[in-house]
Design an enzyme around this catalytic site. Structure first.
Site, short mmCIF file in Angstrom:
data_model
loop_
_atom_site.label_atom_id
_atom_site.label_comp_id
_atom_site.label_asym_id
_atom_site.label_seq_id
_atom_site.Cartn_x
_atom_site.Cartn_y
_atom_site.Cartn_z
N LYS A 126 6.43 1.89 9.51
CA LYS A 126 5.75 0.83 8.75
C LYS A 126 5.29 -0.24 9.72
O LYS A 126 5.88 -0.40 10.78
CB LYS A 126 6.71 0.20 7.74
CG LYS A 126 6.01 -0.44 6.57
CD LYS A 126 5.68 0.59 5.51
CE LYS A 126 4.79 0.02 4.42
NZ LYS A 126 4.70 0.96 3.28
N ASP A 166 -1.24 -0.70 2.95
CA ASP A 166 -0.19 -1.20 2.06
C ASP A 166 -0.78 -2.50 1.51
O ASP A 166 -2.01 -2.64 1.48
CB ASP A 166 1.13 -1.42 2.84
CG ASP A 166 2.34 -1.62 1.92
OD1 ASP A 166 2.91 -0.63 1.46
OD2 ASP A 166 2.71 -2.78 1.64
O1 2IT Z 1 4.46 2.50 0.64
C1 2IT Z 1 3.77 3.50 0.90
O2 2IT Z 1 4.19 4.64 0.73
C2 2IT Z 1 2.42 3.28 1.43
N1 2IT Z 1 2.04 2.13 1.62
C3 2IT Z 1 1.53 4.44 1.75
C4 2IT Z 1 1.77 4.92 3.13
C5 2IT Z 1 0.84 6.02 3.60
O3 2IT Z 1 1.01 6.40 4.77
O4 2IT Z 1 -0.02 6.48 2.85
#
Ligand code: 2IT
Length: 450
Positions: A126, A166
Protein backbone atom coordinates in the site's frame (compact mmCIF):
# COMPACT_ATOMS: atom_id res chain seq x y z
CA UNK A 1 -5.69 -17.24 23.27
CA UNK A 2 -2.63 -19.09 21.98
CA UNK A 3 0.42 -17.87 23.95
CA UNK A 4 2.54 -17.15 20.86
CA UNK A 5 -0.30 -15.14 19.24
CA UNK A 6 -0.82 -13.17 22.48
CA UNK A 7 2.90 -12.48 22.72
CA UNK A 8 3.10 -11.16 19.14
CA UNK A 9 0.06 -8.93 19.66
CA UNK A 10 1.66 -7.62 22.83
CA UNK A 11 4.96 -6.95 21.02
CA UNK A 12 3.20 -5.08 18.23
CA UNK A 13 1.12 -3.02 20.67
CA UNK A 14 4.30 -1.88 22.47
CA UNK A 15 6.60 -1.49 19.51
CA UNK A 16 4.04 0.29 17.33
CA UNK A 17 2.22 2.25 20.04
CA UNK A 18 2.32 5.35 17.84
CA UNK A 19 0.59 3.48 14.99
CA UNK A 20 -2.94 2.89 16.35
CA UNK A 21 -4.62 1.83 13.09
CA UNK A 22 -1.87 -0.69 12.40
CA UNK A 23 -2.07 -2.16 15.91
CA UNK A 24 -5.86 -2.33 15.55
CA UNK A 25 -5.73 -4.39 12.37
CA UNK A 26 -3.06 -6.77 13.70
CA UNK A 27 -5.24 -7.45 16.75
CA UNK A 28 -8.29 -8.01 14.57
CA UNK A 29 -6.62 -10.47 12.19
CA UNK A 30 -4.50 -12.36 14.70
CA UNK A 31 -7.27 -12.84 17.26
CA UNK A 32 -8.99 -14.99 14.60
CA UNK A 33 -6.02 -17.22 13.86
CA UNK A 34 -5.33 -18.42 17.39
CA UNK A 35 -6.86 -21.89 16.80
CA UNK A 36 -4.81 -22.22 13.59
CA UNK A 37 -1.56 -21.52 15.43
CA UNK A 38 -2.60 -24.04 18.12
CA UNK A 39 -2.87 -26.65 15.41
CA UNK A 40 0.35 -25.67 13.58
CA UNK A 41 3.31 -25.38 15.97
CA UNK A 42 5.58 -24.96 12.94
CA UNK A 43 4.41 -21.35 12.62
CA UNK A 44 5.86 -20.44 15.97
CA UNK A 45 9.03 -22.39 15.23
CA UNK A 46 9.61 -20.30 12.10
CA UNK A 47 8.38 -17.15 13.89
CA UNK A 48 5.85 -16.61 11.09
CA UNK A 49 3.74 -14.11 13.02
CA UNK A 50 6.53 -11.68 13.93
CA UNK A 51 7.67 -11.90 10.32
CA UNK A 52 4.15 -11.17 9.08
CA UNK A 53 3.76 -7.99 11.14
CA UNK A 54 7.10 -6.65 9.90
CA UNK A 55 6.86 -5.21 6.37
CA UNK A 56 9.48 -6.52 3.94
CA UNK A 57 10.26 -2.93 3.03
CA UNK A 58 8.70 0.46 3.84
CA UNK A 59 9.90 3.82 2.60
CA UNK A 60 8.92 7.46 2.52
CA UNK A 61 9.97 10.02 -0.02
CA UNK A 62 9.76 13.72 -0.73
CA UNK A 63 7.20 14.90 -3.27
CA UNK A 64 7.62 18.53 -4.31
CA UNK A 65 5.27 20.24 -6.72
CA UNK A 66 4.37 23.74 -7.87
CA UNK A 67 0.80 25.04 -7.77
CA UNK A 68 -0.85 27.17 -10.47
CA UNK A 69 0.26 30.38 -8.72
CA UNK A 70 3.88 29.26 -8.74
CA UNK A 71 4.00 28.40 -5.04
CA UNK A 72 6.11 25.37 -4.11
CA UNK A 73 4.62 22.64 -1.88
CA UNK A 74 6.33 19.72 -0.16
CA UNK A 75 4.48 16.50 0.69
CA UNK A 76 5.51 13.09 2.01
CA UNK A 77 4.99 9.99 -0.13
CA UNK A 78 4.83 6.42 1.23
CA UNK A 79 5.07 2.90 -0.08
CA UNK A 80 4.90 -0.16 2.13
CA UNK A 81 5.84 -3.44 0.43
CA UNK A 82 4.33 -5.56 3.16
CA UNK A 83 4.44 -9.16 2.05
CA UNK A 84 5.60 -10.62 -1.26
CA UNK A 85 5.33 -14.34 -0.44
CA UNK A 86 2.53 -15.13 -2.91
CA UNK A 87 3.15 -12.56 -5.65
CA UNK A 88 4.38 -9.05 -6.49
CA UNK A 89 3.33 -6.48 -3.90
CA UNK A 90 -0.10 -5.20 -4.90
CA UNK A 91 -2.28 -2.50 -3.46
CA UNK A 92 -3.53 1.01 -3.92
CA UNK A 93 -2.24 4.51 -3.38
CA UNK A 94 -4.21 6.84 -1.12
CA UNK A 95 -3.90 10.61 -1.48
CA UNK A 96 -5.48 12.20 1.57
CA UNK A 97 -4.19 14.80 4.04
CA UNK A 98 -4.47 12.38 7.00
CA UNK A 99 -2.21 9.72 5.42
CA UNK A 100 0.60 8.61 7.73
CA UNK A 101 2.67 5.49 8.34
CA UNK A 102 0.05 3.92 10.61
CA UNK A 103 -2.66 4.19 7.96
CA UNK A 104 -0.40 2.90 5.17
CA UNK A 105 0.71 -0.06 7.31
CA UNK A 106 -2.82 -0.98 8.38
CA UNK A 107 -3.91 -0.93 4.75
CA UNK A 108 -0.86 -2.93 3.62
CA UNK A 109 -1.37 -5.57 6.32
CA UNK A 110 -5.07 -5.96 5.44
CA UNK A 111 -4.20 -6.04 1.76
CA UNK A 112 -1.90 -9.04 2.26
CA UNK A 113 -4.72 -11.25 3.53
CA UNK A 114 -7.31 -9.79 1.15
CA UNK A 115 -5.09 -10.45 -1.85
CA UNK A 116 -4.49 -13.99 -0.63
CA UNK A 117 -8.28 -14.52 -0.44
CA UNK A 118 -8.70 -13.61 -4.12
CA UNK A 119 -6.89 -16.86 -4.95
CA UNK A 120 -4.67 -14.96 -7.39
CA UNK A 121 -0.88 -14.52 -7.17
CA UNK A 122 -0.59 -11.07 -5.59
CA UNK A 123 1.32 -10.02 -2.48
CA UNK A 124 0.31 -7.13 -0.22
CA UNK A 125 1.38 -3.50 -0.39
CA UNK A 126 0.00 0.00 0.00
CA UNK A 127 1.14 3.55 -0.49
CA UNK A 128 0.05 7.12 -0.81
CA UNK A 129 0.79 10.66 0.23
CA UNK A 130 -0.44 13.27 2.70
CA UNK A 131 -1.58 15.32 -0.30
CA UNK A 132 -5.07 16.85 -0.35
CA UNK A 133 -6.56 16.58 -3.85
CA UNK A 134 -9.62 18.69 -2.88
CA UNK A 135 -9.83 21.91 -4.85
CA UNK A 136 -6.71 21.22 -6.94
CA UNK A 137 -6.76 21.98 -10.65
CA UNK A 138 -6.17 19.28 -13.19
CA UNK A 139 -2.72 20.69 -13.92
CA UNK A 140 -1.83 20.64 -10.22
CA UNK A 141 -2.95 17.01 -9.92
CA UNK A 142 -0.82 16.16 -12.95
CA UNK A 143 2.29 17.84 -11.56
CA UNK A 144 1.81 16.16 -8.19
CA UNK A 145 1.43 12.73 -9.81
CA UNK A 146 4.50 13.29 -12.01
CA UNK A 147 6.59 14.27 -9.02
CA UNK A 148 5.25 11.32 -7.00
CA UNK A 149 6.15 8.84 -9.73
CA UNK A 150 9.59 10.37 -10.26
CA UNK A 151 10.40 9.29 -6.71
CA UNK A 152 8.69 5.88 -6.85
CA UNK A 153 9.43 4.47 -10.32
CA UNK A 154 12.74 2.76 -9.44
CA UNK A 155 11.07 0.60 -6.81
CA UNK A 156 8.05 -0.75 -8.69
CA UNK A 157 7.42 -2.86 -11.79
CA UNK A 158 5.03 -5.48 -13.19
CA UNK A 159 6.86 -8.29 -11.33
CA UNK A 160 7.95 -6.20 -8.33
CA UNK A 161 5.19 -3.98 -7.02
CA UNK A 162 1.98 -2.93 -8.80
CA UNK A 163 0.19 0.10 -7.31
CA UNK A 164 -3.41 1.09 -8.12
CA UNK A 165 -5.97 3.59 -6.87
CA UNK A 166 -7.47 4.05 -3.43
CA UNK A 167 -9.11 7.14 -1.91
CA UNK A 168 -8.07 10.26 -3.85
CA UNK A 169 -6.56 8.22 -6.66
CA UNK A 170 -8.81 7.30 -9.61
CA UNK A 171 -8.46 6.85 -13.35
CA UNK A 172 -7.18 10.38 -13.94
CA UNK A 173 -4.36 10.06 -11.40
CA UNK A 174 -3.40 6.57 -12.61
CA UNK A 175 -3.12 8.05 -16.14
CA UNK A 176 -0.68 10.76 -15.03
CA UNK A 177 1.27 8.29 -12.88
CA UNK A 178 1.57 5.84 -15.77
CA UNK A 179 2.56 8.58 -18.22
CA UNK A 180 5.43 9.61 -15.99
CA UNK A 181 6.54 5.99 -15.43
CA UNK A 182 6.63 5.40 -19.18
CA UNK A 183 8.49 8.66 -19.78
CA UNK A 184 11.14 7.85 -17.17
CA UNK A 185 11.61 4.19 -18.08
CA UNK A 186 11.40 4.70 -21.84
CA UNK A 187 9.30 1.56 -22.30
CA UNK A 188 5.67 0.48 -22.37
CA UNK A 189 5.28 -1.63 -19.25
CA UNK A 190 1.61 -1.14 -18.53
CA UNK A 191 1.43 -4.02 -16.01
CA UNK A 192 3.10 -1.68 -13.50
CA UNK A 193 -0.20 -0.06 -12.49
CA UNK A 194 -3.83 -1.14 -12.50
CA UNK A 195 -7.01 0.86 -12.79
CA UNK A 196 -5.72 2.27 -16.08
CA UNK A 197 -7.84 3.79 -18.83
CA UNK A 198 -9.12 1.40 -21.50
CA UNK A 199 -7.01 3.07 -24.21
CA UNK A 200 -3.70 1.94 -22.66
CA UNK A 201 -4.39 -1.43 -21.04
CA UNK A 202 -7.10 -0.93 -18.44
CA UNK A 203 -9.61 -3.70 -17.78
CA UNK A 204 -13.33 -3.48 -18.41
CA UNK A 205 -15.32 -3.58 -15.12
CA UNK A 206 -12.31 -2.47 -12.98
CA UNK A 207 -13.98 0.82 -11.89
CA UNK A 208 -17.14 -1.03 -10.80
CA UNK A 209 -15.44 -4.21 -9.55
CA UNK A 210 -15.29 -3.46 -5.82
CA UNK A 211 -18.97 -2.54 -5.60
CA UNK A 212 -20.14 -5.31 -7.92
CA UNK A 213 -18.04 -7.83 -6.01
CA UNK A 214 -19.50 -6.67 -2.69
CA UNK A 215 -23.02 -7.34 -3.99
CA UNK A 216 -21.99 -10.75 -5.35
CA UNK A 217 -20.59 -11.62 -1.93
CA UNK A 218 -23.73 -10.33 -0.19
CA UNK A 219 -25.78 -12.49 -2.54
CA UNK A 220 -23.90 -15.59 -1.31
CA UNK A 221 -24.56 -14.63 2.30
CA UNK A 222 -28.27 -14.24 1.54
CA UNK A 223 -28.35 -17.61 -0.23
CA UNK A 224 -26.70 -19.21 2.78
CA UNK A 225 -29.55 -17.81 4.91
CA UNK A 226 -32.18 -19.07 2.43
CA UNK A 227 -32.93 -15.43 1.76
CA UNK A 228 -33.05 -13.48 -1.51
CA UNK A 229 -31.61 -10.16 -2.65
CA UNK A 230 -34.81 -9.26 -4.51
CA UNK A 231 -36.64 -6.42 -2.79
CA UNK A 232 -33.91 -5.79 -0.20
CA UNK A 233 -33.30 -2.23 0.99
CA UNK A 234 -29.68 -1.29 1.65
CA UNK A 235 -28.14 1.55 3.67
CA UNK A 236 -24.71 2.46 2.27
CA UNK A 237 -22.41 4.94 3.95
CA UNK A 238 -20.34 6.69 1.32
CA UNK A 239 -21.19 7.56 -2.27
CA UNK A 240 -17.75 7.19 -3.82
CA UNK A 241 -16.69 4.81 -6.53
CA UNK A 242 -17.32 1.70 -4.43
CA UNK A 243 -20.72 2.78 -3.09
CA UNK A 244 -21.71 3.70 -6.64
CA UNK A 245 -20.94 0.17 -7.89
CA UNK A 246 -23.04 -1.23 -5.04
CA UNK A 247 -26.00 0.98 -6.00
CA UNK A 248 -25.77 -0.04 -9.63
CA UNK A 249 -25.42 -3.80 -9.11
CA UNK A 250 -28.05 -3.84 -6.33
CA UNK A 251 -30.52 -2.21 -8.74
CA UNK A 252 -29.66 -4.73 -11.47
CA UNK A 253 -30.42 -7.62 -9.12
CA UNK A 254 -33.73 -6.22 -7.88
CA UNK A 255 -32.59 -4.63 -4.61
CA UNK A 256 -32.25 -0.91 -3.86
CA UNK A 257 -30.00 1.42 -1.92
CA UNK A 258 -32.33 3.70 0.07
CA UNK A 259 -29.77 5.51 2.23
CA UNK A 260 -26.39 6.98 1.39
CA UNK A 261 -24.11 9.08 3.56
CA UNK A 262 -21.35 11.62 3.02
CA UNK A 263 -19.19 13.80 5.26
CA UNK A 264 -22.04 16.34 5.44
CA UNK A 265 -24.84 13.99 6.56
CA UNK A 266 -27.10 11.39 5.01
CA UNK A 267 -29.74 11.11 2.31
CA UNK A 268 -32.88 8.97 2.55
CA UNK A 269 -34.37 8.08 -0.83
CA UNK A 270 -37.23 5.69 -0.15
CA UNK A 271 -37.72 5.04 -3.88
CA UNK A 272 -34.15 3.83 -4.10
CA UNK A 273 -31.07 5.07 -5.93
CA UNK A 274 -31.73 2.85 -8.90
CA UNK A 275 -32.37 4.87 -12.07
CA UNK A 276 -29.70 5.79 -14.57
CA UNK A 277 -30.51 9.45 -14.00
CA UNK A 278 -29.82 9.18 -10.27
CA UNK A 279 -26.66 7.13 -10.73
CA UNK A 280 -25.34 9.60 -13.30
CA UNK A 281 -26.19 12.53 -11.07
CA UNK A 282 -24.08 11.06 -8.27
CA UNK A 283 -21.05 10.93 -10.58
CA UNK A 284 -21.64 14.54 -11.55
CA UNK A 285 -22.15 15.67 -7.94
CA UNK A 286 -18.97 13.96 -6.78
CA UNK A 287 -16.90 15.49 -9.55
CA UNK A 288 -18.00 18.97 -8.57
CA UNK A 289 -17.68 18.53 -4.81
CA UNK A 290 -16.64 15.28 -3.11
CA UNK A 291 -17.58 16.51 0.38
CA UNK A 292 -21.35 17.03 0.06
CA UNK A 293 -24.21 14.68 -0.82
CA UNK A 294 -26.97 17.13 0.10
CA UNK A 295 -27.40 18.32 -3.55
CA UNK A 296 -28.80 14.84 -4.34
CA UNK A 297 -31.61 15.33 -1.81
CA UNK A 298 -32.37 18.78 -3.24
CA UNK A 299 -32.44 17.50 -6.80
CA UNK A 300 -34.62 14.43 -6.20
CA UNK A 301 -36.77 15.85 -3.42
CA UNK A 302 -35.84 13.46 -0.64
CA UNK A 303 -34.92 13.75 3.00
CA UNK A 304 -31.46 14.99 4.05
CA UNK A 305 -30.25 14.80 7.63
CA UNK A 306 -27.21 17.05 8.15
CA UNK A 307 -24.17 16.06 10.24
CA UNK A 308 -25.56 12.68 11.30
CA UNK A 309 -24.80 9.05 10.51
CA UNK A 310 -27.70 6.72 9.80
CA UNK A 311 -26.56 3.76 11.96
CA UNK A 312 -29.60 2.58 13.88
CA UNK A 313 -32.27 3.14 11.21
CA UNK A 314 -34.76 0.28 11.06
CA UNK A 315 -36.18 0.60 7.54
CA UNK A 316 -33.38 -1.25 5.74
CA UNK A 317 -32.46 -4.94 5.56
CA UNK A 318 -28.72 -4.52 5.11
CA UNK A 319 -26.08 -2.09 6.32
CA UNK A 320 -23.00 -1.59 4.16
CA UNK A 321 -20.36 0.78 5.59
CA UNK A 322 -18.48 1.87 2.47
CA UNK A 323 -16.90 5.20 3.43
CA UNK A 324 -13.62 4.95 5.37
CA UNK A 325 -11.91 3.40 8.41
CA UNK A 326 -13.52 3.47 11.85
CA UNK A 327 -16.78 4.89 10.54
CA UNK A 328 -18.72 2.65 12.96
CA UNK A 329 -17.71 3.06 16.61
CA UNK A 330 -19.10 1.45 19.74
CA UNK A 331 -22.02 3.89 20.02
CA UNK A 332 -23.03 3.25 16.41
CA UNK A 333 -22.67 -0.51 16.94
CA UNK A 334 -25.06 -0.37 19.91
CA UNK A 335 -27.61 1.37 17.70
CA UNK A 336 -27.11 -1.18 14.94
CA UNK A 337 -27.61 -4.00 17.45
CA UNK A 338 -30.88 -2.45 18.57
CA UNK A 339 -32.14 -1.80 15.04
CA UNK A 340 -33.03 -5.42 14.30
CA UNK A 341 -31.26 -5.24 10.92
CA UNK A 342 -29.86 -8.69 10.17
CA UNK A 343 -26.94 -8.08 7.79
CA UNK A 344 -23.86 -5.98 8.48
CA UNK A 345 -21.63 -6.20 5.42
CA UNK A 346 -18.37 -4.25 5.75
CA UNK A 347 -17.08 -2.74 2.53
CA UNK A 348 -14.53 0.02 3.25
CA UNK A 349 -11.19 -1.08 4.66
CA UNK A 350 -11.61 -1.51 8.46
CA UNK A 351 -14.85 0.51 8.70
CA UNK A 352 -15.57 -0.80 12.20
CA UNK A 353 -13.53 -0.21 15.36
CA UNK A 354 -12.44 -3.46 17.05
CA UNK A 355 -14.70 -2.78 20.03
CA UNK A 356 -17.68 -2.19 17.75
CA UNK A 357 -16.88 -5.27 15.68
CA UNK A 358 -16.69 -7.45 18.80
CA UNK A 359 -20.07 -6.14 19.94
CA UNK A 360 -21.70 -6.86 16.57
CA UNK A 361 -20.14 -10.31 16.30
CA UNK A 362 -21.42 -11.18 19.76
CA UNK A 363 -24.98 -10.53 18.54
CA UNK A 364 -26.19 -13.86 17.18
CA UNK A 365 -29.03 -12.17 15.26
CA UNK A 366 -26.64 -10.27 13.02
CA UNK A 367 -24.48 -11.69 10.27
CA UNK A 368 -21.24 -9.78 9.96
CA UNK A 369 -19.12 -10.00 6.82
CA UNK A 370 -15.56 -8.59 6.83
CA UNK A 371 -14.32 -6.00 4.36
CA UNK A 372 -11.16 -7.85 3.45
CA UNK A 373 -13.38 -10.49 1.83
CA UNK A 374 -16.28 -8.30 0.70
CA UNK A 375 -14.16 -5.68 -1.10
CA UNK A 376 -11.60 -8.12 -2.55
CA UNK A 377 -13.22 -8.04 -6.00
CA UNK A 378 -11.54 -4.69 -6.65
CA UNK A 379 -8.00 -5.92 -6.27
CA UNK A 380 -9.10 -9.24 -7.78
CA UNK A 381 -10.01 -7.51 -11.04
CA UNK A 382 -6.73 -5.58 -10.77
CA UNK A 383 -5.00 -8.97 -10.86
CA UNK A 384 -7.08 -9.83 -13.94
CA UNK A 385 -5.92 -6.54 -15.48
CA UNK A 386 -2.31 -7.66 -14.84
CA UNK A 387 -3.05 -10.96 -16.61
CA UNK A 388 -4.52 -9.15 -19.61
CA UNK A 389 -1.49 -6.85 -19.77
CA UNK A 390 0.97 -9.73 -19.73
CA UNK A 391 -1.07 -11.59 -22.37
CA UNK A 392 -1.23 -8.36 -24.40
CA UNK A 393 -4.93 -8.67 -25.00
CA UNK A 394 -8.15 -7.55 -23.36
CA UNK A 395 -11.01 -9.64 -22.14
CA UNK A 396 -14.65 -8.87 -22.83
CA UNK A 397 -16.90 -7.37 -20.18
CA UNK A 398 -18.68 -10.71 -19.84
CA UNK A 399 -15.41 -12.59 -19.27
CA UNK A 400 -14.21 -10.20 -16.56
CA UNK A 401 -17.61 -10.13 -14.85
CA UNK A 402 -17.82 -13.92 -14.90
CA UNK A 403 -14.36 -14.23 -13.29
CA UNK A 404 -15.26 -11.58 -10.70
CA UNK A 405 -18.45 -13.40 -9.81
CA UNK A 406 -16.65 -16.73 -9.56
CA UNK A 407 -13.98 -15.15 -7.35
CA UNK A 408 -16.55 -13.71 -4.92
CA UNK A 409 -18.40 -17.01 -4.65
CA UNK A 410 -15.08 -18.75 -3.92
CA UNK A 411 -14.07 -16.19 -1.29
CA UNK A 412 -17.38 -16.60 0.50
CA UNK A 413 -17.26 -20.39 0.33
CA UNK A 414 -13.59 -20.62 1.38
CA UNK A 415 -14.28 -18.33 4.36
CA UNK A 416 -17.35 -20.31 5.45
CA UNK A 417 -15.44 -23.57 5.07
CA UNK A 418 -12.40 -22.36 7.06
CA UNK A 419 -14.63 -21.25 9.95
CA UNK A 420 -16.50 -24.54 9.83
CA UNK A 421 -13.24 -26.52 9.93
CA UNK A 422 -12.21 -24.79 13.14
CA UNK A 423 -15.59 -25.37 14.75
CA UNK A 424 -16.59 -21.69 14.55
CA UNK A 425 -19.87 -22.12 12.67
CA UNK A 426 -20.81 -19.53 10.04
CA UNK A 427 -18.28 -16.94 11.20
CA UNK A 428 -17.24 -15.07 8.06
CA UNK A 429 -14.89 -12.73 9.94
CA UNK A 430 -12.79 -15.50 11.46
CA UNK A 431 -13.12 -17.67 8.35
CA UNK A 432 -11.88 -14.89 6.05
CA UNK A 433 -8.91 -14.20 8.29
CA UNK A 434 -8.04 -17.89 8.56
CA UNK A 435 -8.35 -18.63 4.84
CA UNK A 436 -6.30 -15.55 3.90
CA UNK A 437 -3.67 -16.28 6.53
CA UNK A 438 -3.12 -19.95 5.65
CA UNK A 439 -1.95 -19.38 2.08
CA UNK A 440 0.49 -16.63 3.05
CA UNK A 441 1.84 -18.67 6.00
CA UNK A 442 2.32 -21.75 3.84
CA UNK A 443 4.15 -19.77 1.15
CA UNK A 444 6.43 -18.18 3.76
CA UNK A 445 7.23 -21.53 5.38
CA UNK A 446 8.02 -23.17 2.05
CA UNK A 447 10.34 -20.33 1.00
CA UNK A 448 12.62 -20.66 4.02
CA UNK A 449 13.68 -18.36 6.80
CA UNK A 450 14.05 -14.71 5.83
O1 2IT B 1 -8.18 -1.49 -0.97
C1 2IT B 1 -8.01 -2.02 -2.09
O2 2IT B 1 -8.11 -3.24 -2.24
C2 2IT B 1 -7.67 -1.16 -3.21
N1 2IT B 1 -7.56 0.05 -3.02
C3 2IT B 1 -7.47 -1.74 -4.58
C4 2IT B 1 -6.06 -2.16 -4.76
C5 2IT B 1 -5.71 -2.65 -6.15
O3 2IT B 1 -4.53 -2.98 -6.32
O4 2IT B 1 -6.56 -2.71 -7.03
Amino acid sequence: MNAYVAQVIDNVSKKNANEPEFVQTVKEVFSSISPVVDKHPEYEKADILNRMVTPERTFTFRVVWTDDEGKVHTNTGYRCQFNGAIGPYKGGLRFQPNVNLSIIKFLGFEQTFKNSLTGLPIGGGKGGADFDPAGKSDAEIMRFCQSYMSALYRYIGPDIDVPAGDMGVGGREIGYLFGQYRRLKGNFENGVLTGKGLSYGGSLIRPEATGFGAIYYLNEVLKHENDSIVGKRIGVSGYGNVAWGIMKKAAELGAKVTYMAGPDGYVHDEEGITSEEKLNYILEMRKNDPMHCEPYADKFGCEFVPNEKFWGIKDVDIYMPAATQNDVDIESAKKINESGVKYYIEVANMPTTNEALDLLRANKNIIVAPSKAVNAGGVGVSALEMSQNSERLSWSKEEVDKELHRMMVNIHDASAKAAEEYGLGYDLVAGGNIAGFLKVATAMLEQGIF
